[in-house]
Structures are given as structure tokens and as C-alpha cells.
Design a protein around this motif. Sequence first.
Motif, PDB file in Angstrom:
ATOM      1  N   LEU A 296       0.706  -1.228   0.156  1.00  0.00           N
ATOM      2  CA  LEU A 296       0.070  -0.108  -0.030  1.00  0.00           C
ATOM      3  C   LEU A 296       0.898   1.328   0.107  1.00  0.00           C
ATOM      4  O   LEU A 296       0.474   2.095  -0.664  1.00  0.00           O
ATOM      5  N   PRO A 297       2.053   1.358   1.019  1.00  0.00           N
ATOM      6  CA  PRO A 297       2.868   2.542   0.626  1.00  0.00           C
ATOM      7  C   PRO A 297       3.436   2.724  -0.717  1.00  0.00           C
ATOM      8  O   PRO A 297       3.473   3.732  -1.157  1.00  0.00           O
ATOM      9  N   VAL A 298       4.081   1.855  -1.393  1.00  0.00           N
ATOM     10  CA  VAL A 298       4.269   1.902  -2.843  1.00  0.00           C
ATOM     11  C   VAL A 298       3.357   2.291  -3.717  1.00  0.00           C
ATOM     12  O   VAL A 298       3.470   3.209  -4.662  1.00  0.00           O
ATOM     13  N   MET A 299       1.786   1.921  -3.389  1.00  0.00           N
ATOM     14  CA  MET A 299       0.978   2.426  -4.409  1.00  0.00           C
ATOM     15  C   MET A 299       0.426   3.779  -3.882  1.00  0.00           C
ATOM     16  O   MET A 299      -0.386   4.342  -4.714  1.00  0.00           O
ATOM     17  N   GLY A 300       0.973   4.299  -3.014  1.00  0.00           N
ATOM     18  CA  GLY A 300       0.763   5.972  -2.860  1.00  0.00           C
ATOM     19  C   GLY A 300      -0.004   6.272  -1.663  1.00  0.00           C
ATOM     20  O   GLY A 300      -0.199   7.467  -1.132  1.00  0.00           O
ATOM     21  N   MET A 301      -0.535   5.086  -0.792  1.00  0.00           N
ATOM     22  CA  MET A 301      -0.942   5.512   0.538  1.00  0.00           C
ATOM     23  C   MET A 301      -0.224   6.012   1.513  1.00  0.00           C
ATOM     24  O   MET A 301      -0.896   6.759   2.503  1.00  0.00           O
ATOM     25  N   ALA A 302       0.923   5.682   1.597  1.00  0.00           N
ATOM     26  CA  ALA A 302       2.022   6.366   2.496  1.00  0.00           C
ATOM     27  C   ALA A 302       3.341   6.274   1.686  1.00  0.00           C
ATOM     28  O   ALA A 302       3.669   5.340   1.003  1.00  0.00           O
ATOM     29  N   GLY A 303       4.369   7.362   2.219  1.00  0.00           N
ATOM     30  CA  GLY A 303       5.495   7.512   1.576  1.00  0.00           C
ATOM     31  C   GLY A 303       6.578   6.612   2.461  1.00  0.00           C
ATOM     32  O   GLY A 303       6.328   6.460   3.674  1.00  0.00           O
ATOM     33  N   SER A 304       7.563   6.198   1.796  1.00  0.00           N
ATOM     34  CA  SER A 304       8.946   5.691   2.447  1.00  0.00           C
ATOM     35  C   SER A 304       9.787   6.762   2.339  1.00  0.00           C
ATOM     36  O   SER A 304      10.159   7.271   1.210  1.00  0.00           O
ATOM     37  N   ILE A 305      10.681   6.975   3.513  1.00  0.00           N
ATOM     38  CA  ILE A 305      11.458   7.910   3.612  1.00  0.00           C
ATOM     39  C   ILE A 305      12.905   7.281   4.171  1.00  0.00           C
ATOM     40  O   ILE A 305      12.899   6.329   4.979  1.00  0.00           O
ATOM     41  N   CYS A 306      13.943   7.824   4.072  1.00  0.00           N
ATOM     42  CA  CYS A 306      15.144   7.287   4.721  1.00  0.00           C
ATOM     43  C   CYS A 306      15.352   7.874   5.959  1.00  0.00           C
ATOM     44  O   CYS A 306      15.333   9.169   5.959  1.00  0.00           O
ATOM     45  N   GLN A 307      15.733   7.080   6.902  1.00  0.00           N
ATOM     46  CA  GLN A 307      15.826   7.425   8.269  1.00  0.00           C
ATOM     47  C   GLN A 307      17.062   8.233   8.454  1.00  0.00           C
ATOM     48  O   GLN A 307      18.017   8.460   7.644  1.00  0.00           O
ATOM     49  N   PRO A 308      17.136   9.030   9.297  1.00  0.00           N
ATOM     50  CA  PRO A 308      18.214  10.114   9.756  1.00  0.00           C
ATOM     51  C   PRO A 308      19.727   9.247   9.606  1.00  0.00           C
ATOM     52  O   PRO A 308      20.802   9.807   9.210  1.00  0.00           O
TER      53      PRO A 308
ATOM     54  N   ILE B 109       8.266   3.896   6.536  1.00  0.00           N
ATOM     55  CA  ILE B 109       7.138   4.654   6.140  1.00  0.00           C
ATOM     56  C   ILE B 109       7.340   6.116   7.080  1.00  0.00           C
ATOM     57  O   ILE B 109       8.133   5.907   7.995  1.00  0.00           O
ATOM     58  N   ASN B 110       6.904   6.925   6.340  1.00  0.00           N
ATOM     59  CA  ASN B 110       6.824   8.154   6.760  1.00  0.00           C
ATOM     60  C   ASN B 110       5.837   8.267   8.191  1.00  0.00           C
ATOM     61  O   ASN B 110       4.520   8.702   8.027  1.00  0.00           O
ATOM     62  N   TRP B 111       6.534   7.983   9.305  1.00  0.00           N
ATOM     63  CA  TRP B 111       5.425   7.853  10.467  1.00  0.00           C
ATOM     64  C   TRP B 111       5.358   9.081  11.172  1.00  0.00           C
ATOM     65  O   TRP B 111       4.838   9.185  12.333  1.00  0.00           O
ATOM     66  N   ARG B 112       5.860  10.172  10.754  1.00  0.00           N
ATOM     67  CA  ARG B 112       5.280  11.563  11.135  1.00  0.00           C
ATOM     68  C   ARG B 112       4.846  12.390  10.083  1.00  0.00           C
ATOM     69  O   ARG B 112       4.730  13.683   9.846  1.00  0.00           O
ATOM     70  N   ALA B 113       3.794  11.807   9.295  1.00  0.00           N
ATOM     71  CA  ALA B 113       3.097  12.301   8.234  1.00  0.00           C
ATOM     72  C   ALA B 113       2.139  13.324   8.567  1.00  0.00           C
ATOM     73  O   ALA B 113       1.431  12.864   9.772  1.00  0.00           O
ATOM     74  N   ASP B 114       1.845  14.140   8.084  1.00  0.00           N
ATOM     75  CA  ASP B 114       0.926  15.648   8.486  1.00  0.00           C
ATOM     76  C   ASP B 114      -0.449  15.243   7.761  1.00  0.00           C
ATOM     77  O   ASP B 114      -1.452  15.707   7.856  1.00  0.00           O
ATOM     78  N   LYS B 115      -0.591  14.266   6.845  1.00  0.00           N
ATOM     79  CA  LYS B 115      -1.571  14.175   5.780  1.00  0.00           C
ATOM     80  C   LYS B 115      -2.619  12.867   6.308  1.00  0.00           C
ATOM     81  O   LYS B 115      -1.881  12.064   6.874  1.00  0.00           O
TER      82      LYS B 115
ATOM     83  N   LEU C 215      -3.989  10.380   4.808  1.00  0.00           N
ATOM     84  CA  LEU C 215      -3.759   8.878   4.491  1.00  0.00           C
ATOM     85  C   LEU C 215      -2.826   8.148   4.889  1.00  0.00           C
ATOM     86  O   LEU C 215      -2.784   7.168   5.329  1.00  0.00           O
ATOM     87  N   PRO C 216      -1.542   8.904   4.907  1.00  0.00           N
ATOM     88  CA  PRO C 216      -0.016   8.106   5.391  1.00  0.00           C
ATOM     89  C   PRO C 216      -0.357   8.096   6.801  1.00  0.00           C
ATOM     90  O   PRO C 216       0.204   6.881   7.372  1.00  0.00           O
ATOM     91  N   ALA C 217      -1.107   8.906   7.531  1.00  0.00           N
ATOM     92  CA  ALA C 217      -1.144   8.791   8.994  1.00  0.00           C
ATOM     93  C   ALA C 217      -2.110   7.584   9.394  1.00  0.00           C
ATOM     94  O   ALA C 217      -1.734   6.905  10.083  1.00  0.00           O
ATOM     95  N   THR C 218      -2.909   7.274   8.454  1.00  0.00           N
ATOM     96  CA  THR C 218      -3.832   6.362   8.558  1.00  0.00           C
ATOM     97  C   THR C 218      -3.136   4.908   8.488  1.00  0.00           C
ATOM     98  O   THR C 218      -3.251   4.026   9.372  1.00  0.00           O
TER      99      THR C 218
ATOM    100  N   THR D  72       2.960  12.284  18.856  1.00  0.00           N
ATOM    101  CA  THR D  72       3.738  13.106  19.064  1.00  0.00           C
ATOM    102  C   THR D  72       4.755  13.924  17.955  1.00  0.00           C
ATOM    103  O   THR D  72       4.873  15.207  18.202  1.00  0.00           O
ATOM    104  N   TRP D  73       5.036  13.198  17.150  1.00  0.00           N
ATOM    105  CA  TRP D  73       5.789  13.853  15.977  1.00  0.00           C
ATOM    106  C   TRP D  73       7.255  14.258  16.476  1.00  0.00           C
ATOM    107  O   TRP D  73       7.992  15.059  15.960  1.00  0.00           O
ATOM    108  N   ALA D  74       7.716  13.731  17.815  1.00  0.00           N
ATOM    109  CA  ALA D  74       8.728  14.001  18.344  1.00  0.00           C
ATOM    110  C   ALA D  74       9.959  13.215  17.715  1.00  0.00           C
ATOM    111  O   ALA D  74       9.850  11.780  17.863  1.00  0.00           O
ATOM    112  N   GLU D  75      11.173  13.707  17.245  1.00  0.00           N
ATOM    113  CA  GLU D  75      11.837  12.877  16.482  1.00  0.00           C
ATOM    114  C   GLU D  75      13.129  12.435  17.424  1.00  0.00           C
ATOM    115  O   GLU D  75      13.611  13.227  18.288  1.00  0.00           O
ATOM    116  N   ASN D  76      13.469  11.105  17.333  1.00  0.00           N
ATOM    117  CA  ASN D  76      13.999  10.388  18.311  1.00  0.00           C
ATOM    118  C   ASN D  76      14.929   9.385  17.508  1.00  0.00           C
ATOM    119  O   ASN D  76      14.455   8.101  17.464  1.00  0.00           O
ATOM    120  N   SER D  77      15.669   9.634  16.752  1.00  0.00           N
ATOM    121  CA  SER D  77      16.294   8.859  15.614  1.00  0.00           C
ATOM    122  C   SER D  77      16.863   7.743  16.303  1.00  0.00           C
ATOM    123  O   SER D  77      17.027   6.244  15.778  1.00  0.00           O
TER     124      SER D  77
END
Length: 350
Positions: free
Chosen positions: A154-166, A173-179, A181-184, A271-276
Amino acid sequence: MNDTRNSSTHTLPDKTAEAMAVPVLMFAVGVIGNIIAIAALSGSKQERKSSAFFALVCGLAVTDLLGTCLASPITIATYLNENVLYDNTDLCEFHSFLLLFFGVAGLSIICAMSAERYLAICCPYTYQRWGIDQHFARKCLFCIYLSNIAFCCLPVMGMAGSICQPSKTWCFINWRADKTLPATYSFLYASVSFLLILMTIVLNFAVCGTLLIMRRRKIQSPVTRGSTRARWKALSSGVEAQMMTVFMVTSVVVLGCSAPLVVRVFSNQITWAENSHADLMAIRIASVNAILDPWIYILLRRTLFRKIQRFSKVFYSSRKGKAPMLPVKSSQRTFHYQGDITNTHVFTPL
């Protein structure tokens, strides 16, 4: 200047080699452990291979081996070139898919194994009526793979984006998404993983509770030879202890390895708090699950457990100053339940 430049060029490879030690070690131990597990399964007797539990264990070992062989080399490559995932979007999405799929697939198979044992011990009539055997287990594995592939695509199909971690060593997956669909999808993935963990633990404790009740009834209530309860006497105290040990260790390992990543998904999205650093530790702990699984399900077998139990009895007797009793070999074999209570051999050795 030349001395300083030379020293810096020599220091960098040393730091890279030191940083690579953890993923390389995890890769080696994971591959070796699962290969040993598969080899041990291949050498099992034919009656063991016909059981559903055996087929699920094989599926778990193969899944863990594939996950280690596919995901770990990409991670190791990032230590040689930190931009491998950062500059390659397709590879980053593929790596994210691998971590998503093998994480939830391993949990699904472990949950299926717990469900199989629950039905065999707690619901023998249902187990027999459904005809749960190795063919049933293989169909279950196919459904697990198919459903999890669709879910993790589903992320590849556009439901959620994949990002390179710090750390640039893994993608997720982008687990701090503000949209929405990705948050869902982040909440959905974490919720599915949490439910699988919870079901596994509940089923394991239900089996342990049933075994304790059976043990108490067997001691307190004499029954006739032909009754159903008498059939359960094939489950000796040694098998009870071995099965309870396996289930308890399984519950602890599943909870300990998978829960941190689930907590990080919920925490990051809420929380959107970043803790890599915490995120990196969570994914590493989740990867340890594939290393420990073969040692729990394969190497902690009935034969090994019997030797440990026998050794503990001899050691306890020697400390008490008593002569240790030699083990008496019985002609009656111990069996794990397969669902047919009309058959005297209702258990197959693990």
C-alpha cells in the motif's frame, strides 16, 4: 598537513568497520541460525513432517531466512556508501517494503502457530473436524504471505510514503506524516502488529492454563481407560513443562522484540517528536526476532528438553546426597496432539 590528512583517511575506515560490526554480526547469526533450523527440520522423521505445526515452523524459518538475506545486505551496503538509500528512491521503497512485510509476516506466522496449538489442545474436536494438517498449514501460509504482501504494498501504491531515516542505514514509512492517508496507514500497521502480538500472548497463556487444568484433573480425578480424559494422559508432565516453557519464552520474545517498533510507530505519529536513536534501536530489536525464532522453535525440542530435565534431576539428587535414579526407557512414546482423540497415538513428537 599531510600527516593530518593521512591520519583522517586511516581513521574513517576504522570507524566504518566498527559501525558495520553490529549489522554484519546480526546478519551472520540470523543466516546461520535459520540454516541450522531448516537442516534440523529436514532431518525430522516423516510423522513429524505431516503435522501442521511442523509446516508452520518451516514457514517461519524460511521467512526469517529470506528476510535476513534480503534486507541485511542493503543495510550493510549503506555503511560503505551512506547515500545508497538516500539517492535511490526505488531501493528505499523496496527496503521499506522488506522491513514492513517480514515484520508483520513473522508475527502472523507466530500467531498462527499459537492458534494451531490452541485448537489442538483446547478444541480437539474442532481441530479434527477442520482437518488441520500440513496441507491446511501450507494454505494458511499462502494466505499469510498474500495478504501481507498486499498490505505492505500500500505505501508503494501511494497510500504512504517511504523515507530514508536520519541514520541513512534503513528506510521506513513516513511515520510523522501530516496528511490523513499516510497517518492512517501508520496507525493501521501499528494496530495490526499490536493485535497479532496480543493474540499470540493470549493464546499462549490460554494453552498454558489448559495444560495446568488438565494436570490438576489428572491428579485429582481417576477416570476409566476408555474415556476422553484418559486419552489426555498421553500428555506427560515432561511434555507439559516443555510446551509451557516454549510458549512462555515465545511470548516474552515476541513482546520484547516487536513491541518497541510498534510503540515507536504510535509515538512518532502521535507526538511527531523525532528520536532517531530510539527508532534505530527499535528496528534492530525487531530484527533480533528473526535470530531468536529458530532457537526457540527448533533447537528447544523435546529431545533437548528431556536431556536438560534429566540432568537437572541428577544434579538435584547429587546435591541432596541421594543416589541419582537412572532413567528408565519406556516403550510408550510421548506425542503432541494432532486432533484425533479416537487414536491412541494422538501426539506426534516435536
